[in-house]
Design a protein around this motif. Structure first.
Motif, PDB file in Angstrom:
ATOM      1  N   VAL A 120      -1.291  -7.362   2.372  1.00 45.49           N
ATOM      2  CA  VAL A 120      -0.741  -6.031   2.311  1.00 45.49           C
ATOM      3  C   VAL A 120      -0.336  -5.341   3.461  1.00 45.49           C
ATOM      4  O   VAL A 120      -1.553  -4.733   3.906  1.00 45.49           O
ATOM      5  N   THR A 121       0.852  -5.083   3.958  1.00 44.86           N
ATOM      6  CA  THR A 121       0.766  -4.253   4.868  1.00 44.86           C
ATOM      7  C   THR A 121       1.810  -2.904   4.287  1.00 44.86           C
ATOM      8  O   THR A 121       2.852  -2.982   3.817  1.00 44.86           O
ATOM      9  N   VAL A 122       1.043  -1.765   4.741  1.00 53.04           N
ATOM     10  CA  VAL A 122       1.453  -0.194   4.283  1.00 53.04           C
ATOM     11  C   VAL A 122       1.926   0.446   5.522  1.00 53.04           C
ATOM     12  O   VAL A 122       1.261   0.336   6.526  1.00 53.04           O
ATOM     13  N   GLY A 123       2.968   1.174   5.465  1.00 49.78           N
ATOM     14  CA  GLY A 123       3.442   2.175   6.561  1.00 49.78           C
ATOM     15  C   GLY A 123       3.538   3.476   5.774  1.00 49.78           C
ATOM     16  O   GLY A 123       3.916   3.913   4.610  1.00 49.78           O
ATOM     17  N   TRP A 124       3.372   4.546   6.330  1.00 52.81           N
ATOM     18  CA  TRP A 124       3.378   5.844   5.686  1.00 52.81           C
ATOM     19  C   TRP A 124       3.581   7.066   6.649  1.00 52.81           C
ATOM     20  O   TRP A 124       2.981   7.101   7.824  1.00 52.81           O
ATOM     21  N   VAL A 125       4.355   8.110   6.459  1.00 57.36           N
ATOM     22  CA  VAL A 125       4.271   9.404   6.968  1.00 57.36           C
ATOM     23  C   VAL A 125       4.473  10.322   5.839  1.00 57.36           C
ATOM     24  O   VAL A 125       5.244  10.292   5.047  1.00 57.36           O
ATOM     25  N   GLY A 126       3.459  11.502   5.996  1.00 57.42           N
ATOM     26  CA  GLY A 126       3.420  12.422   4.766  1.00 57.42           C
ATOM     27  C   GLY A 126       2.393  11.958   3.771  1.00 57.42           C
ATOM     28  O   GLY A 126       1.298  11.498   4.333  1.00 57.42           O
ATOM     29  N   ASP A 127       2.404  12.607   2.528  1.00 54.13           N
ATOM     30  CA  ASP A 127       1.223  12.468   1.736  1.00 54.13           C
ATOM     31  C   ASP A 127       1.555  11.780   0.333  1.00 54.13           C
ATOM     32  O   ASP A 127       0.801  11.660  -0.603  1.00 54.13           O
ATOM     33  N   SER A 128       2.788  10.797   0.478  1.00 53.04           N
ATOM     34  CA  SER A 128       3.002   9.791  -0.547  1.00 53.04           C
ATOM     35  C   SER A 128       1.855   8.590  -0.364  1.00 53.04           C
ATOM     36  O   SER A 128       1.594   8.404   0.835  1.00 53.04           O
ATOM     37  N   ARG A 129       1.320   8.162  -1.430  1.00 49.53           N
ATOM     38  CA  ARG A 129       0.036   7.257  -0.940  1.00 49.53           C
ATOM     39  C   ARG A 129       0.506   5.838  -1.461  1.00 49.53           C
ATOM     40  O   ARG A 129       1.004   5.264  -2.583  1.00 49.53           O
ATOM     41  N   ALA A 130      -0.436   4.870  -1.044  1.00 47.12           N
ATOM     42  CA  ALA A 130      -0.800   3.356  -1.641  1.00 47.12           C
ATOM     43  C   ALA A 130      -2.058   3.019  -1.773  1.00 47.12           C
ATOM     44  O   ALA A 130      -3.023   3.482  -1.077  1.00 47.12           O
ATOM     45  N   TYR A 131      -2.343   2.664  -2.922  1.00 43.68           N
ATOM     46  CA  TYR A 131      -3.631   2.212  -3.630  1.00 43.68           C
ATOM     47  C   TYR A 131      -3.708   0.615  -3.600  1.00 43.68           C
ATOM     48  O   TYR A 131      -2.688  -0.028  -4.019  1.00 43.68           O
ATOM     49  N   TRP A 132      -4.809   0.175  -3.491  1.00 47.96           N
ATOM     50  CA  TRP A 132      -5.113  -1.090  -4.094  1.00 47.96           C
ATOM     51  C   TRP A 132      -5.819  -0.940  -5.203  1.00 47.96           C
ATOM     52  O   TRP A 132      -6.859  -0.461  -5.362  1.00 47.96           O
ATOM     53  N   LEU A 133      -5.567  -1.622  -6.427  1.00 49.41           N
ATOM     54  CA  LEU A 133      -5.990  -1.465  -7.772  1.00 49.41           C
ATOM     55  C   LEU A 133      -6.692  -2.873  -7.759  1.00 49.41           C
ATOM     56  O   LEU A 133      -6.038  -3.911  -8.154  1.00 49.41           O
ATOM     57  N   SER A 134      -8.154  -2.979  -8.108  1.00 49.13           N
ATOM     58  CA  SER A 134      -8.760  -4.257  -8.326  1.00 49.13           C
ATOM     59  C   SER A 134      -8.177  -4.840  -9.585  1.00 49.13           C
ATOM     60  O   SER A 134      -8.180  -4.139 -10.675  1.00 49.13           O
ATOM     61  N   GLY A 135      -8.285  -6.183  -9.580  1.00 43.97           N
ATOM     62  CA  GLY A 135      -7.675  -6.892 -10.846  1.00 43.97           C
ATOM     63  C   GLY A 135      -9.168  -7.515 -11.600  1.00 43.97           C
ATOM     64  O   GLY A 135      -8.871  -8.193 -12.515  1.00 43.97           O
ATOM     65  N   GLY A 136     -10.192  -7.270 -11.130  1.00 44.89           N
ATOM     66  CA  GLY A 136     -11.469  -7.690 -11.799  1.00 44.89           C
ATOM     67  C   GLY A 136     -12.600  -7.815 -10.794  1.00 44.89           C
ATOM     68  O   GLY A 136     -12.685  -7.296  -9.562  1.00 44.89           O
ATOM     69  N   PRO A 137     -13.701  -8.064 -11.506  1.00 45.33           N
ATOM     70  CA  PRO A 137     -14.970  -7.859 -10.735  1.00 45.33           C
ATOM     71  C   PRO A 137     -15.147  -8.817  -9.525  1.00 45.33           C
ATOM     72  O   PRO A 137     -15.723  -8.493  -8.522  1.00 45.33           O
ATOM     73  N   ARG A 138     -14.467  -9.953  -9.520  1.00 43.81           N
ATOM     74  CA  ARG A 138     -14.539 -11.000  -8.278  1.00 43.81           C
ATOM     75  C   ARG A 138     -13.462 -10.541  -7.451  1.00 43.81           C
ATOM     76  O   ARG A 138     -13.241 -11.232  -6.163  1.00 43.81           O
ATOM     77  N   SER A 139     -12.632  -9.427  -7.468  1.00 42.40           N
ATOM     78  CA  SER A 139     -11.628  -8.973  -6.501  1.00 42.40           C
ATOM     79  C   SER A 139     -12.138  -7.930  -5.520  1.00 42.40           C
ATOM     80  O   SER A 139     -13.230  -7.415  -6.090  1.00 42.40           O
ATOM     81  N   SER A 140     -11.380  -7.612  -4.616  1.00 39.62           N
ATOM     82  CA  SER A 140     -11.501  -6.349  -3.674  1.00 39.62           C
ATOM     83  C   SER A 140     -11.820  -4.973  -4.452  1.00 39.62           C
ATOM     84  O   SER A 140     -10.988  -5.074  -5.436  1.00 39.62           O
ATOM     85  N   ALA A 141     -12.718  -4.186  -4.326  1.00 36.96           N
ATOM     86  CA  ALA A 141     -12.733  -2.836  -5.103  1.00 36.96           C
ATOM     87  C   ALA A 141     -11.637  -2.077  -4.716  1.00 36.96           C
ATOM     88  O   ALA A 141     -10.692  -2.286  -3.769  1.00 36.96           O
TER      89      ALA A 141
END
Length: 479
Positions: free
Chosen positions: A331-352
């Motif tokens: 996952v590659t994200v780019g940003w300028v300003g204060d709009s955000r990107a989040y990673w939402l975990s899909g379960g206990p075996r996924s990244s937090a």
């Protein structure tokens, strides 16, 4: 010890000897217990007979008004204010001393949100008015009506025009989109060139509520409950599954128009569409996601700068993008300003669950410098003032690019601050809509509903991209 009182009308502090409130100009009540408040020598202890019952108006003239005082918002600096300079930044005043409501961001950054205009020559508007106002429809307060020659014959009376029914009936799914485009949606005025000739407001469009749905991602954008226009924009592009270089790669962009700039809704639309289109083009040509993101941000910045009529009238917006490569699991994200990107975990075996971006805002800068705690910074009137944005007046911007390789399935969420203001933590977003990746369109709708239920004080946009990968790895490089 100096006794401090509070004005019952506006809650501003007043010293023991004050007769009038400096904030709203209203007379202060007598002290508790019936003893009259101390009065300075130059103020009579009783009103003159001819002035009985009169009260002092607000400072600067105008109607005192009996309504609730609007919440404190950053002072609306000029739309072409330079970025905030962090040189010589200092801590806030001593604990217990509230920052001045009209203090501009340190160095003069863009305020985040509406507010009375402070720049010379700009017309004041309602604090909650965040849409462009047609300047030529408003006469400056100092302008006088042109004199009428004494000998000029009286103009012939125009035939009466029957007043149309108002408010006009709504059409489609938007309750504010009038069936008659010649009628104003906000007052009984007529529309010309997209603006009301009576109140000067820009008219609503089909962007008040937008939903985008693809096989690989979905997004919903809504104007919220307090704004008259949706100044957010989103764009999603999906590379075909049979593409030889990047099959199934998802490219998405979310932009939030800076309300203190003109035509902010146009700025966000142009920037989002340009950014997503260039991202997809670069990926199809075989470019690395980081290289594609850099090219897209450069082209998007050029596009929004190109719509400015001058540096004194520069539309502006924030930018956040994501490139999700299902084959590599990155996952590659780019940003300028204060709009955000989040990673939402899909379960206990996924990244937090985690926040993948860092705001270009005054509050975040103060936290990173160690000048303020996060709680202190967010309580400041300048908390949401931007120190970087996209626009002709932005100067040299610091575009951020980050790549992560999450472990296990999950969802990438791109959103404007209309959502994260209510759910700033990644885990709270995950808990609010469990299993978002399984039903991204339904999840995006739910996030919008939650923000509306929480107050809907800003435009709200949420784009969700499921990442059903089993590949994994640590957080990778970041610019």
């Amino acid at each position: 010890m100096t006794t401090v009182r509070t004005c019952p009308a506006c809650s501003d502090r007043a010293a023991a000897g004050d007769v009038f409130c400096e904030g709203c100009g209203r007379p202060l009540p007598e002290r508790e217990g019936g003893a009259p408040a101390e009065r300075p020598d130059n103020v009579p202890t009783a009103p003159q007979q001819s002035m009985s019952g009169a009260t002092r108006g607000p400072v600067g003239g105008g109607d005192a008004g009996g309504g609730a005082r609007p919440g404190l918002v950053p002072a609306d600096g000029g739309p072409t204010a330079p970025q905030v300079s962090l040189n010589g930044a200092t801590r806030d005043p001593a604990p217990g001393t509230a920052p001045a409501a009209d203090a501009p961001p340190a160095g003069g950054g863009r305020p985040r949100g509406g507010g009375p205009a402070a720049a010379p020559g700009r017309h004041e508007a309602d604090s909650f008015t965040t849409q462009p106002i047609r300047r030529d429809s408003l006469r400056p307060l100092s302008a006088a009506a042109p004199p009428v020659p004494a000998a000029a014959p009286a103009p012939a009376a125009a035939p009466p025009v029957p007043a149309p029914d108002w408010p006009p009936p709504a059409v489609g799914s938007s309750p504010v989109q009038p069936a008659n485009p010649e009628m104003c949606a906000w007052c009984p005025g007529r529309v010309g060139d997209g603006y009301c000739e009576k109140c000067g407001f820009l008219q609503p469009t089909g962007r008040d509520h937008v939903e985008v749905r693809t096989d690989a991602a979905a997004g919903v954008s809504d104007r919220g409950l307090r704004h008259r226009r949706n100044e957010d924009a989103m764009a999603i592009r999906v590379v075909a599954a049979d593409d030889p270089r990047a099959p199934g790669t998802v490219c998405a962009v979310v932009c939030d128009g800076v309300s203190s700039s003109p035509r902010s809704d146009e700025a966000s639309r142009v920037t989002a569409e340009t950014g997503a289109t260039v991202l997809a083009e670069q990926i199809r040509r075989g470019a690395d996601p980081r290289e594609a993101t850099a090219a897209a941000m450069t082209r998007a910045a050029e596009a929004v700068a190109g719509i400015a009529e001058s540096l004194d009238s520069a539309p502006a917006c924030t930018f956040v993008s994501a490139v999700v490569d299902p084959a590599a699991g990155t996952v590659t994200v780019g940003w300028v300003g204060d709009s955000r990107a989040y990673w939402l975990s899909g379960g206990p075996r996924s990244s937090a669950s985690a926040l993948l971006t860092r705001d270009d805002s005054w509050s975040e800068a103060m936290v990173q410098m160690g000048a303020l705690s996060r709680e202190e910074a967010m309580r400041s009137a300048n908390a949401h003032a931007l120190i970087a944005w996209m626009g002709a007046d932005s100067g040299e911007i610091d575009a951020h690019i980050s790549t992560v390789t999450p472990t296990g399935p999950g969802t990438v969420l791109l959103c404007s601050d209309g959502l994260w203001n209510y759910y700033p933590e990644a885990q709270s977003l995950t808990d609010a809509v469990p299993g978002a990746g399984a039903r991204p369109h339904e999840a995006a709708r739910t996030y919008i509903s939650l923000a509306l239920r929480a107050g809907g004080k800003d435009n709200i946009t949420a784009v969700l991209i499921p990442v059903p990968t089993e590949q994994g790895g640590p957080r990778a490089e970041q610019d």
